[in-house]
Write a protein that holds these residues in place. Structure first.
Motif, PDB file in Angstrom:
ATOM      1  N   TRP A  37      -6.737  44.083 -40.993  1.00  0.00           N
ATOM      2  CA  TRP A  37      -5.778  44.001 -39.999  1.00  0.00           C
ATOM      3  C   TRP A  37      -4.415  45.404 -38.911  1.00  0.00           C
ATOM      4  O   TRP A  37      -4.726  45.728 -39.688  1.00  0.00           O
ATOM      5  CB  TRP A  37      -4.966  42.973 -40.165  1.00  0.00           C
ATOM      6  CG  TRP A  37      -5.307  41.306 -40.254  1.00  0.00           C
ATOM      7  CD1 TRP A  37      -5.800  40.835 -41.502  1.00  0.00           C
ATOM      8  CD2 TRP A  37      -5.521  41.386 -39.660  1.00  0.00           C
ATOM      9  NE1 TRP A  37      -6.555  39.496 -41.078  1.00  0.00           N
ATOM     10  CE2 TRP A  37      -6.023  39.893 -39.807  1.00  0.00           C
ATOM     11  CE3 TRP A  37      -5.266  40.923 -37.735  1.00  0.00           C
ATOM     12  CZ2 TRP A  37      -7.172  38.411 -39.004  1.00  0.00           C
ATOM     13  CZ3 TRP A  37      -6.170  39.523 -36.529  1.00  0.00           C
ATOM     14  CH2 TRP A  37      -6.364  38.636 -37.142  1.00  0.00           C
ATOM     15  N   ILE A  56     -15.304  39.708 -35.677  1.00  0.00           N
ATOM     16  CA  ILE A  56     -13.591  39.730 -35.322  1.00  0.00           C
ATOM     17  C   ILE A  56     -12.787  38.726 -34.884  1.00  0.00           C
ATOM     18  O   ILE A  56     -13.125  37.754 -34.297  1.00  0.00           O
ATOM     19  CB  ILE A  56     -13.306  40.155 -33.295  1.00  0.00           C
ATOM     20  CG1 ILE A  56     -15.205  41.326 -33.058  1.00  0.00           C
ATOM     21  CG2 ILE A  56     -12.142  40.608 -33.605  1.00  0.00           C
ATOM     22  CD1 ILE A  56     -14.536  42.806 -33.330  1.00  0.00           C
ATOM     23  N   LEU A  58      -9.019  37.301 -34.735  1.00  0.00           N
ATOM     24  CA  LEU A  58      -8.313  37.424 -34.260  1.00  0.00           C
ATOM     25  C   LEU A  58      -6.842  36.428 -35.182  1.00  0.00           C
ATOM     26  O   LEU A  58      -7.077  35.363 -35.757  1.00  0.00           O
ATOM     27  CB  LEU A  58      -8.654  36.518 -33.205  1.00  0.00           C
ATOM     28  CG  LEU A  58      -9.808  36.840 -32.580  1.00  0.00           C
ATOM     29  CD1 LEU A  58     -10.202  36.007 -31.039  1.00  0.00           C
ATOM     30  CD2 LEU A  58      -9.279  38.261 -32.083  1.00  0.00           C
ATOM     31  N   ARG A  63     -12.525  33.215 -35.901  1.00  0.00           N
ATOM     32  CA  ARG A  63     -13.245  34.943 -35.805  1.00  0.00           C
ATOM     33  C   ARG A  63     -14.477  34.365 -34.535  1.00  0.00           C
ATOM     34  O   ARG A  63     -15.157  34.128 -34.447  1.00  0.00           O
ATOM     35  CB  ARG A  63     -14.179  34.028 -37.070  1.00  0.00           C
ATOM     36  CG  ARG A  63     -15.376  36.127 -36.590  1.00  0.00           C
ATOM     37  CD  ARG A  63     -15.299  36.108 -37.955  1.00  0.00           C
ATOM     38  NE  ARG A  63     -15.149  36.551 -39.630  1.00  0.00           N
ATOM     39  CZ  ARG A  63     -15.034  36.509 -40.296  1.00  0.00           C
ATOM     40  NH1 ARG A  63     -16.668  36.164 -41.554  1.00  0.00           N
ATOM     41  NH2 ARG A  63     -14.441  36.980 -41.373  1.00  0.00           N
ATOM     42  N   HIS A  82      -6.150  42.822 -34.109  1.00  0.00           N
ATOM     43  CA  HIS A  82      -7.739  41.648 -34.620  1.00  0.00           C
ATOM     44  C   HIS A  82      -7.765  42.914 -36.177  1.00  0.00           C
ATOM     45  O   HIS A  82      -7.043  43.847 -37.185  1.00  0.00           O
ATOM     46  CB  HIS A  82      -9.340  42.415 -33.675  1.00  0.00           C
ATOM     47  CG  HIS A  82      -9.316  43.147 -33.544  1.00  0.00           C
ATOM     48  ND1 HIS A  82      -9.814  44.140 -32.508  1.00  0.00           N
ATOM     49  CD2 HIS A  82      -8.649  44.885 -33.810  1.00  0.00           C
ATOM     50  CE1 HIS A  82     -10.232  45.267 -32.360  1.00  0.00           C
ATOM     51  NE2 HIS A  82      -9.163  46.083 -32.819  1.00  0.00           N
TER      52      HIS A  82
END
Length: 107
Positions: A37, A56, A58, A63, A82
């Motif tokens: 992260w 990705i 978030l 995702r 992210h």
């Protein structure tokens, strides 16, 4: 945070780091390798070195999947938060170019 992926398993190699620009290669050896992260403090461009996918994670727990093509760059602004994961069954990498100053003269 909200990811089940290992944190920080992708390998960063910094090629350029000066007052104006930082250029880093991010290498993901296997599926699920992750950047960990992070929040981008600068505008940046990513140049993929592969055809395939990145997953990705978030902050809201979702995702997304991004399809990338070799050499086709994309731009993002400061503030993106992210965790980026290798979504492929092969090693992949991209080059990240961060713009450390808004003006080429540093003003």
């Amino acid at each position: 945070m909200c990811s089940n992926a290992p944190e920080g398993t992708a390998l960063p190699t910094v090629f350029i780091d000066n007052p104006r620009t930082r250029v880093t290669e991010w290498r993901f050896k296997k599926r699920g390798d992750a950047t960990g992260w992070h929040t981008h403090q600068y505008d940046y461009v990513v140049v993929p070195l592969f055809d395939g996918f990145l997953d990705i994670d978030l902050p809201d727990g979702t995702r997304t999947r991004a399809e990338l093509k070799t050499g086709i760059p994309y731009f993002r602004e400061t503030g993106v938060e992210h965790n980026v994961l290798n979504g492929n069954d092969f090693e992949c990498a991209f080059i990240e170019v961060e713009f450390l100053t808004a003006d080429p003269k540093g003003f």
